[in-house]
Motif scaffolding. Structure first.
Motif, PDB file in Angstrom:
ATOM      1  N   SER A 126      -0.994 -40.608  -8.441  1.00  0.00           N
ATOM      2  CA  SER A 126      -1.609 -39.366  -8.870  1.00  0.00           C
ATOM      3  C   SER A 126      -1.937 -39.464 -10.352  1.00  0.00           C
ATOM      4  CB  SER A 126      -0.659 -38.199  -8.564  1.00  0.00           C
ATOM      5  OG  SER A 126      -1.254 -36.971  -8.837  1.00  0.00           O
ATOM      6  N   ASP A 127      -1.792 -38.382 -11.083  1.00  0.00           N
ATOM      7  CA  ASP A 127      -2.091 -38.374 -12.519  1.00  0.00           C
ATOM      8  C   ASP A 127      -0.808 -38.320 -13.325  1.00  0.00           C
ATOM      9  OD1 ASP A 127      -1.593 -35.309 -13.318  1.00  0.00           O
ATOM     10  OD2 ASP A 127      -2.563 -35.395 -11.361  1.00  0.00           O
ATOM     11  N   ARG A 128      -0.936 -38.488 -14.624  1.00  0.00           N
ATOM     12  CA  ARG A 128       0.252 -38.558 -15.482  1.00  0.00           C
ATOM     13  C   ARG A 128       1.023 -37.247 -15.515  1.00  0.00           C
ATOM     14  NH1 ARG A 128      -2.630 -41.049 -20.719  1.00  0.00           N
ATOM     15  NH2 ARG A 128      -4.339 -39.888 -19.772  1.00  0.00           N
ATOM     16  N   ARG A 129       0.309 -36.137 -15.507  1.00  0.00           N
ATOM     17  CA  ARG A 129       1.019 -34.855 -15.540  1.00  0.00           C
ATOM     18  C   ARG A 129       1.883 -34.693 -14.297  1.00  0.00           C
ATOM     19  NH1 ARG A 129      -2.817 -31.937 -16.818  1.00  0.00           N
ATOM     20  NH2 ARG A 129      -2.265 -31.404 -18.961  1.00  0.00           N
ATOM     21  N   THR A 130       1.326 -34.999 -13.151  1.00  0.00           N
ATOM     22  CA  THR A 130       2.089 -34.899 -11.904  1.00  0.00           C
ATOM     23  C   THR A 130       3.285 -35.840 -11.924  1.00  0.00           C
ATOM     24  OG1 THR A 130       0.090 -34.288 -10.678  1.00  0.00           O
ATOM     25  CG2 THR A 130       1.952 -35.132  -9.390  1.00  0.00           C
ATOM     26  N   ALA A 131       3.113 -37.013 -12.510  1.00  0.00           N
ATOM     27  CA  ALA A 131       4.220 -37.969 -12.593  1.00  0.00           C
ATOM     28  C   ALA A 131       5.373 -37.398 -13.404  1.00  0.00           C
ATOM     29  CB  ALA A 131       3.729 -39.278 -13.211  1.00  0.00           C
ATOM     30  N   TYR A 132       5.075 -36.797 -14.552  1.00  0.00           N
ATOM     31  CA  TYR A 132       6.142 -36.199 -15.359  1.00  0.00           C
ATOM     32  C   TYR A 132       6.770 -35.005 -14.667  1.00  0.00           C
ATOM     33  CZ  TYR A 132       5.392 -39.133 -19.441  1.00  0.00           C
ATOM     34  OH  TYR A 132       5.329 -40.207 -20.297  1.00  0.00           O
ATOM     35  N   VAL A 133       5.964 -34.235 -13.949  1.00  0.00           N
ATOM     36  CA  VAL A 133       6.507 -33.094 -13.214  1.00  0.00           C
ATOM     37  C   VAL A 133       7.477 -33.573 -12.134  1.00  0.00           C
ATOM     38  CG1 VAL A 133       5.936 -31.193 -11.651  1.00  0.00           C
ATOM     39  CG2 VAL A 133       4.558 -31.582 -13.700  1.00  0.00           C
ATOM     40  N   ALA A 134       7.098 -34.635 -11.398  1.00  0.00           N
ATOM     41  CA  ALA A 134       7.983 -35.162 -10.352  1.00  0.00           C
ATOM     42  C   ALA A 134       9.302 -35.625 -10.943  1.00  0.00           C
ATOM     43  CB  ALA A 134       7.288 -36.321  -9.624  1.00  0.00           C
ATOM     44  N   ALA A 135       9.236 -36.351 -12.059  1.00  0.00           N
ATOM     45  CA  ALA A 135      10.463 -36.829 -12.691  1.00  0.00           C
ATOM     46  C   ALA A 135      11.304 -35.678 -13.220  1.00  0.00           C
ATOM     47  CB  ALA A 135      10.129 -37.798 -13.819  1.00  0.00           C
ATOM     48  N   LEU A 136      10.650 -34.631 -13.734  1.00  0.00           N
ATOM     49  CA  LEU A 136      11.388 -33.468 -14.236  1.00  0.00           C
ATOM     50  C   LEU A 136      12.064 -32.705 -13.107  1.00  0.00           C
ATOM     51  CD1 LEU A 136       9.126 -32.034 -17.072  1.00  0.00           C
ATOM     52  CD2 LEU A 136      11.612 -32.323 -17.205  1.00  0.00           C
ATOM     53  N   ILE A 137      11.351 -32.513 -12.005  1.00  0.00           N
ATOM     54  CA  ILE A 137      11.958 -31.834 -10.863  1.00  0.00           C
ATOM     55  C   ILE A 137      13.181 -32.603 -10.389  1.00  0.00           C
ATOM     56  CG2 ILE A 137      11.620 -31.220  -8.431  1.00  0.00           C
ATOM     57  CD1 ILE A 137       8.710 -30.582  -9.110  1.00  0.00           C
TER      58      ILE A 137
END
Length: 528
Positions: A126-137
């Motif tokens: 996906s995109d970088r924002r989604t990647a950080y969101v997944a890791a944060l969740i």
């Protein structure tokens, strides 16, 4: 060739999303969340019995014996788990000394690696924002936060499972030998961490996902690849073979039969539950994102829409069904299948528009933490069991900082819910950081002091006084860690000996001299 061209064409449709800019806010928030969830207060409370205490004592005895093949617990062979987690704990203790931080550090580093694996895989898909969101969740969910700092083998297994499953999906997209062989390396390390479950999950999920998308030929190539089998045998087999040569049928009976086959067929140590056990467990483990999970759950009906959806949902559902069928039920077993949910929730975070559904879980979690001291005291005061009554009514375990900080964090979460600025998912991530700070910095230390503080104090008292101690009807292996000595169990107490026990066992002992008493934990000397 057609599959390869199709994969490249599919990837070519995603560059615009991948180039979406990400401010420093999300990376900085992820670093803060990781520190709060995994490192904060890591040395601030005693090892929890039974699991942390058993792992810690087995590691201590490994170093004391100089035996790095067979693990022992209070002088008896321990066949519960394979060897890798003990090796890592032993190295950590050798470097840092026998303290809580050292016993827990391998799990923390594994948890950080697990989060990084989620970040990089989601970034690829996906995109970088989604990647950080997944890791944060993932980082701020309650289940990961608790298991990621526990001195057990679970965080390490979750790391290897995530790495293996991500490489299996890469192989599903593009059947290159390096992906399948690297996946087998991670599986082999998982087998060396916790046994056949790593192989079972990878094998079962991949077979179903590949079949659903007509790629069983690629799957069969991987399964029949001699190099893959060579990697698995070279990495995982030597310890198993050596242990079998040394211990014989006792190893087969203890590890494979009791802690694998019997665990599936019958509930061990009272860990039982019905077929729906893991549904509420999932809501608890995913806190404070339970609302987001419920919002995306209906999309399971579209699991064949894309290969990625198929793979991620098959991963979660396979683990859910398998452990629901097992007779032994443990909440953290479901964590082997929640990694794909973090990716799915991040990709579908925009589905969550209801503030009630989003913020009811974190607010209820923080409210429960606020009222917990009073609730435990109220329940404990009515207990007939002296041990439970004394343990649960220890108000001092919840100090001034706890009583002041928890309402403040609850109010902050409520404020996030009502403030009109920012999207719902952004505010939910912020509430996740608040929950991680609460659980790791306040709740776990308080529960550790409540349950384990007296055990540690009693063990240190006995060590400093040079007392020879046995336990009576009290399974607390952490006491051996703090005493620095094996603690045998007293089936038949002897006159004049010192026992570590609970206040509920006093009636059967007759006349005793109480050497230490706190929270229902006692050190007593029997009459000569």
């Amino acid at each position: 060739m057609t599959a390869l061209v199709g994969t490249r064409a599919a990837r070519a449709t995603r560059p615009a999303a991948r180039s979406a800019p990400v401010s420093l806010a999300l990376p900085a928030l992820l670093v803060l969340a990781a520190w709060l969830a995994f490192f904060n207060q890591l040395n601030g409370f005693p090892l929890f019995d039974v699991d942390e205490g058993a792992f810690g004592e087995a590691t201590r005895e490994m170093l004391a014996r100089g035996d790095y093949i067979t693990t022992y617990l209070n002088g008896q062979p321990r066949f519960d788990k394979p060897i890798l987690a003990y090796w890592l704990q032993a190295w950590s203790v050798l470097l840092l000394g026998p303290r809580e931080f050292a016993f827990r550090l391998p799990s923390v580093l594994a948890a950080v690696g697990w989060m990084v694996a989620i970040l990089f895989f989601t970034r690829q898909q996906s995109d970088r924002r989604t990647a950080y969101v997944a890791a944060l969740i993932a980082t701020t969910s309650v289940g990961v936060g608790v298991i990621g700092r526990a001195a057990t083998a679970d965080a390490l297994l979750n790391l290897f499972l995530a790495l293996a499953m991500f490489d299996i999906y890469r192989y599903m997209e593009q059947p290159l030998r390096r992906y399948r062989r690297r996946a087998v390396l991670w599986i082999a390390l998982g087998v060396l961490t916790k046994g056949p479950v790593a192989l079972l999950i990878a094998f079962g999920v991949s077979a179903i996902a590949f079949a659903l998308h007509g790629k069983l030929r690629d799957w069969q190539q991987a399964v029949l690849d001699p190099a893959c089998w060579g990697i698995l045998v070279a990495v995982a087999a030597p310890w198993y073979v050596i242990e079998y040569v040394r211990q014989g049928d006792a190893f087969i009976a203890g590890f494979f039969m009791r802690h694998n086959v019997e665990r599936f067929m019958a509930p061990l140590q009272g860990h039982r539950g019905n077929a729906l056990y893991y549904l509420p467990a999932a809501l608890l483990l995913l806190l404070p994102y339970s609302g987001l999970f419920l919002r995306i759950l209906p999309t399971v009906r579209q699991l064949r829409a894309r290969p990625l959806d198929t793979f991620l949902w098959c991963w979660f559902l396979f683990v859910l069904v398998f452990f629901s069928l097992a007779a032994t039920k443990l909440p953290h077993s479901l964590l082997y299948g929640v990694t794909p949910l973090f990716v799915l929730m991040a990709m579908r975070r925009g589905f969550l528009q209801s503030r009630l559904l989003a913020f009811a879980p974190p607010i209820l979690l923080l409210a429960a933490v606020v009222v917990l001291p009073a609730a435990l005291h109220h329940v404990g005061a009515g207990m007939r069991d002296p041990y439970l009554r004394e343990a649960l009514t220890r108000r001092e375990a919840f100090g001034v900082v706890y009583r002041m900080a928890t309402p403040t964090l609850l109010l902050a979460c409520v404020a996030l819910a009502v403030v009109p600025r920012y999207q719902v998912w952004q505010k939910l991530l912020a509430s996740g950081v608040l929950c991680a700070a609460t659980v790791s910095g306040l709740l776990l230390p308080a529960l550790g002091e409540l349950q384990q503080g007296p055990v540690k104090e009693a063990a240190l008292f006995a060590r400093d006084a040079g007392l020879l101690v046995r336990t009576l009807h009290f399974n607390v292996p952490s006491s051996s860690v703090y005493r620095g000595k094996i603690t045998e169990s007293a089936t038949t107490p002897r006159p004049g000996e010192v026992l570590l026990t609970r206040s509920s066992n006093l009636a059967e002992l007759g006349a005793v001299e109480v050497l230490y008493r706190k929270g229902g934990v006692l050190l007593v000397r029997l009459a000569p």
